[in-house]
Design an enzyme around this catalytic site. Structure first.
Site, PDB file in Angstrom:
ATOM      1  N   SER A  97       0.799  -1.227   0.000  1.00 22.07           N
ATOM      2  CA  SER A  97       0.000   0.000   0.000  1.00 22.07           C
ATOM      3  C   SER A  97       0.830   1.275   0.000  1.00 22.07           C
ATOM      4  O   SER A  97       0.313   2.353  -0.286  1.00 22.07           O
ATOM      5  CB  SER A  97      -0.937   0.012   1.215  1.00 22.07           C
ATOM      6  OG  SER A  97      -0.195   0.106   2.415  1.00 22.07           O
ATOM      7  N   LYS A 170       0.992   4.686   6.736  1.00 23.76           N
ATOM      8  CA  LYS A 170       0.368   5.491   5.683  1.00 23.76           C
ATOM      9  C   LYS A 170       1.003   6.881   5.703  1.00 23.76           C
ATOM     10  O   LYS A 170       1.776   7.225   6.601  1.00 23.76           O
ATOM     11  CB  LYS A 170      -1.146   5.618   5.894  1.00 23.76           C
ATOM     12  CG  LYS A 170      -1.904   4.307   6.044  1.00 23.76           C
ATOM     13  CD  LYS A 170      -1.960   3.507   4.756  1.00 23.76           C
ATOM     14  CE  LYS A 170      -2.729   2.199   4.937  1.00 23.76           C
ATOM     15  NZ  LYS A 170      -2.660   1.328   3.737  1.00 23.76           N
TER      16      LYS A 170
END
Length: 273
Positions: A97, A170
């Site tokens: 991701s 993230k």
């Protein structure tokens, strides 16, 4: 005529006897000899019988290895725990991701000292945070009690990534009080377009998922992955706690760099980039 000679003390030789005595031996006696004997005895106190005279002035012997080795291990573990608690902690990247900034299998060093010195997440910084709830599936446990215990201990002192693995990485897009929106291919914060040179090749900022405008609650951050089309981030959890935003209290710290493998070493700075 008789001559009276000075009396000689009993047991002491007369002057003539002393002159006639052989000079190969010196008779001990007097203050000078006492001082010499004292100096000689002090010089011999530095060694112990049977030690070969190698212990020196302190008289201490080195500790055996079976005492030194456990002591060194304990000290090493204490230092590792201190580093993990207050300085840096290593986390493993399990998914794509955050590609290509972070790749699957990378080990990243997270600066845990930053939050202790007043740092707060800022837009553009990659951060590691604890799952705020429902972002990750339940983690499998090791059925072997021995290996499970060893891995738990190594994880506790920071020598391996956290065992429970309920942490995510993230990039911060917006912070508390800011409004974030994505439409078409344009991501904007407070109405201004965000330039994202870190995006995975072939991705755009929205990756087919328009949302917003969303105002990030105070004390929260809005996070998204660099591989926007392969990241279940704040965009996908808008119905969860915080409307998809992550509490700042869940943030472990900024990612300072990739520490493993060697062919992907990278440094992002003390507070990321």
């Amino acid at each position: 005529m008789a001559v009276n000679l000075p009396e000689t003390p009993s047991g002491a030789p007369s002057d003539s006897a002393a002159q006639d005595a052989p000079h190969t031996h010196r008779v001990s006696g007097g203050r000078a000899d006492a001082r010499r004997r004292a100096r000689g005895s002090r010089g011999r106190r530095g060694t112990r019988p049977g030690d070969g005279g190698e212990t020196g002035r302190s008289g201490r012997r080195p500790r055996p290895w079976w005492i030194e080795l456990p002591a060194m291990i304990v000290v090493g573990l204490a230092v590792a725990l201190l580093i993990k608690t207050c300085l840096f902690q290593v986390f493993s990247i399990p998914s794509g991701s955050m590609e290509n900034t972070l790749r699957i299998g990378d080990r990243v060093g997270v600066n845990k000292l930053a939050p202790l010195t007043g740092w707060e997440p800022q837009p553009g910084q990659p951060v590691v945070f604890k799952d705020p709830g429902g972002w990750l599936p339940p983690q499998a446990t090791d059925p072997n009690p021995l290996t499970n215990g060893v891995s738990s201990a190594l994880s506790f002192v920071g020598l391996v990534p956290p065992k429970d693995d309920n942490y995510l990485v993230k990039r911060v897009i917006a912070t508390g009080g800011q409004t974030v929106q994505c439409e078409g291919t344009t991501l904007s914060v407070d109405g201004r377009k965000v330039d994202e040179p870190y995006l995975h090749p072939g991705d755009d900022s929205c990756a087919g998922l328009d949302f917003g405008p969303v105002k990030v609650p105070s004390g929260y951050v809005w996070v998204e992955g660099d591989h926007r089309s392969d990241s279940a981030d704040s965009r996908y959890h808008q119905r969860g706690p915080g409307g998809g935003a992550v509490p700042v209290s869940n943030v472990v710290g900024p990612v300072s760099g990739v520490v493993w493998p060697i062919n992907h070493l990278d440094w992002f700075g003390w507070t990321g980039r």
